[in-house]
Design an enzyme around this catalytic site. Structure first.
Site, PDB file in Angstrom:
ATOM      1  CG  ASP A 212      77.260  44.817  32.029  1.00 20.17           C
ATOM      2  OD1 ASP A 212      78.507  44.775  32.144  1.00 20.17           O
ATOM      3  OD2 ASP A 212      76.609  43.907  31.495  1.00 20.17           O
ATOM      4  CE1 TYR A 346      79.133  41.024  26.498  1.00 20.01           C
ATOM      5  CE2 TYR A 346      77.180  39.799  27.186  1.00 20.01           C
ATOM      6  CZ  TYR A 346      78.174  40.715  27.456  1.00 20.01           C
ATOM      7  OH  TYR A 346      78.225  41.330  28.677  1.00 20.01           O
ATOM      8  CG  HIS A 401      80.779  46.617  35.853  1.00 24.14           C
ATOM      9  ND1 HIS A 401      80.971  47.448  34.764  1.00 24.14           N
ATOM     10  CD2 HIS A 401      80.109  45.542  35.384  1.00 24.14           C
ATOM     11  CE1 HIS A 401      80.444  46.892  33.685  1.00 24.14           C
ATOM     12  NE2 HIS A 401      79.910  45.739  34.037  1.00 24.14           N
TER      13      HIS A 401
END
Length: 423
Positions: A212, A346, A401
Site C-alpha cells: 500500500d 495523499y 491487500h
C-alpha cells in the site's frame, strides 16, 4: 491528541514484566546510548479519552439505510452499526495497549518530526535487519502479528538462518509519530527519513518491505539507494497503479490485471480523490465522529475490506482479520487524532515536486509477492517491466491487500524466501 502530551508519554521504557516476555521469546530489547536521540516510548491513554470515545460512538446520528442490496453505495448501515455495537460493548483497548507495550518501542526526531518505531532484535545470530512500512488506512497494527515469525522463525516453521531484526516505523502523520507542521512530507521524504533511521540504529546492511503506501515508500527508498540497502520487497506494484502505459497487455493474466485496475479506478478510488485534493475537508468528519472515521477507513473496494465488513456482520473472521484487530487499528487513528494528517499524505503525493523529471531506476534487487486478493494481481511481466532487477516473484495462493495483517504466517514465509539470496 494525547493527554498527557506525546513527550510525557516517553516514560522510562517498557514495563519490567513485559520486558521479560520479550527477552525470553525474541531476544534482548534494544538499548541505545545517550546522544543517539532515541528514547523509549510507552502508550498510556487516559481513561477519560476512552470514555469519550464510547460516548461519541453511542451518540452517533445514523444515516438512513442504503437503497441497494450491496456495497455500491458505500459501507452498509448494518455493518457500521454492528461495528459500533462491538466497539462500545466488547472492545478492549487496554488489551491492545498491553500488547504493543510488550514490544520495544522508541521515538526519535528526524527532519523535525518525531518518528515512532517498534524495534525487535532477533535472538538468532546474524539476523538480517528489515524495515517494514505500513499503509493507509493501516498502521503498525497491521504488521504486529509478523513480529514473532520474522524475528523468531524457529518457533514458526522456519530456521535460524531466516531470522530478521525488525524495525517497524510509523509514517509521519500516522499513529504515534508526530504530525508534520510543514509541507513536503511525501513518500520520498519518508524514505530519506527511513535511511537516516537505519543509519542511526547502526545497521550498515539491511532490506526493506512495504505494501500500500508502504510500497510507495519502499519503492522510493529503492530509488534513493542509500548506502547499506541490499534489496526491497513489495506486495503492491505501485508503478502500475500510477500508470499502465508501456506495460504488456497480451496474456490472460495481463488482461485481468488491466481490467481490475479499470474497475478500481471507476468504483474504488473515491477516498483517493478526496484525500489527494481536499484532505482537510474530510478531516472534520474524521476528527469529530468515530463512526465517520471507521466508515471512511472501511470504504474500499478490495478483497480485504470486503472481508472486514463480513466480519462485523457476524461471519467468520478471515485469517487474522478479526473484529478486535480491525478496531485496534481504527481506535489508534481516533486516539491519536491522525485521520487528517494521514490523509494529507495523499495530497503531498499529488503535489510532490519533480518538475517532470524521470525518477532514477531501482538498482537493488527487487522481490515481489502477487497476492490474489490485491486490487490487481500483478503478473510477472509487469513486475519485470517495472523493476528490471527483479530477483524474486511469487503468487501466493491466498492473501489480500493487507497481506501481512490478514495472513501473517504466509506473508512471513514470503519474506524469508524473497530475501534468502541476499543474506
Amino acid at each position: 491528541m494525547f493527554e498527557p502530551t506525546r513527550r510525557q508519554l516517553l516514560q522510562g521504557g517498557i514495563a519490567a514484566g513485559l520486558t521479560v516476555a520479550v527477552t525470553s521469546a525474541l531476544g534482548d530489547p534494544p538499548a541505545y546510548a545517550s546522544g543517539t536521540g532515541i528514547h523509549p516510548f510507552r502508550v498510556a491513554v487516559p481513561r477519560r479519552q476512552l470514555a469519550d470515545l464510547r460516548d461519541r460512538v453511542a451518540a452517533t446520528r445514523w444515516p438512513s439505510r442504503e437503497l441497494v442490496a450491496d456495497r455500491t453505495q458505500g459501507v452498509q448501515l448494518a455493518a457500521a452499526q454492528a461495528l459500533a455495537h462491538f466497539w462500545t460493548t466488547r472492545y478492549d483497548w487496554r488489551r491492545f495497549e498491553a500488547k504493543i507495550n510488550a514490544l520495544p518501542q522508541f521515538m526519535t526526531e528526524i527532519d523535525g518530526v518525531d518518528i515512532h518505531f517498534v524495534h525487535v532484535r532477533s535472538r538468532h545470530t546474524g539476523a538480517l535487519p528489515l524495515i517494514m512500512t505500513h499503509g493507509w488506512p493501516g498502521s503498525v497494527v497491521e504488521l504486529l502479528e509478523t513480529v514473532g515469525p520474522l524475528t523468531n522463525p524457529t518457533a514458526y516453521g522456519g530456521t535460524a538462518a531466516d531470522a530478521f531484526d525488525l524495525v517497524l516505523p510509523s509514517i509521519p502523520g500516522y499513529g504515534f509519530s508526530g504530525q508534520p507542521t510543514g509541507l513536503g512530507w511525501d513518500t520520498s521524504r519518508t524514505a530519506r527519513a527511513w535511511a537516516e533511521l537505519m543509519r542511526r540504529l547502526g545497521y550498515p546492511r539491511y532490506v526493506a518491505q512495504g505494501g500500500d503506501v508502504g510500497a510507495a515508500v519502499t519503492d522510493a527508498l529503492g530509488r534513493l539507494a542509500p548506502a547499506g540497502l541490499l534489496g526491497i520487497h513489495l506486495n503492491l506494484l505501485v508503478t502500475a497503479l500510477r500508470s499502465t502505459a508501456g506495460l504488456p497487455k497480451n496474456t490472460e493474466e495481463e488482461k485481468a490485471a488491466d481490467a481490475a485496475l479499470e474497475v478500481f479506478g471507476a468504483t474504488g478510488g473515491g477516498y483517493l480523490v478526496e484525500q489527494s485534493t481536499r484532505p482537510e475537508t474530510i478531516g472534520y468528519a474524521l476528527l469529530d465522529s468515530p463512526v465517520a472515521l471507521a466508515a471512511w477507513m472501511l470504504d474500499h473496494d478490495t478483497d480485504s475490506y470486503r472481508k472486514i465488513a463480513r466480519v462485523f456482520l457476524g461471519e467468520a473472521s478471515s485469517g487474522n482479520l478479526t473484529r478486535e484487530h480491525i478496531l485496534d487499528n481504527i481506535t489508534l487513528y481516533w486516539l491519536t487524532g491522525t485521520g487528517v494528517s494521514a490523509a494529507r499524505g495523499y495530497w503531498e503525493g499529488m503535489h510532490a515536486g519533480g518538475g517532470g523529471r524521470i525518477p532514477p531506476p531501482v538498482t537493488v534487487p527487487v522481490a515481489f509477492s502477487a497476492f490474489p486478493g490485491e486490487i490487481f494481481q500483478a503478473p510477472r511481466s509487469w513486475a519485470q517491466s517495472s523493476y528490471p532487477t527483479l530477483s524474486y516473484y511469487h503468487p501466493p495462493d491466498r492473501g489480500g491487500h493487507f497481506a501481512a495483517w490478514e495472513e501473517p504466517g504466509l506473508f512471513s514465509a514470503e519474506l524469508r524466501a524473497a530475501f534468502r539470496s541476499l543474506r
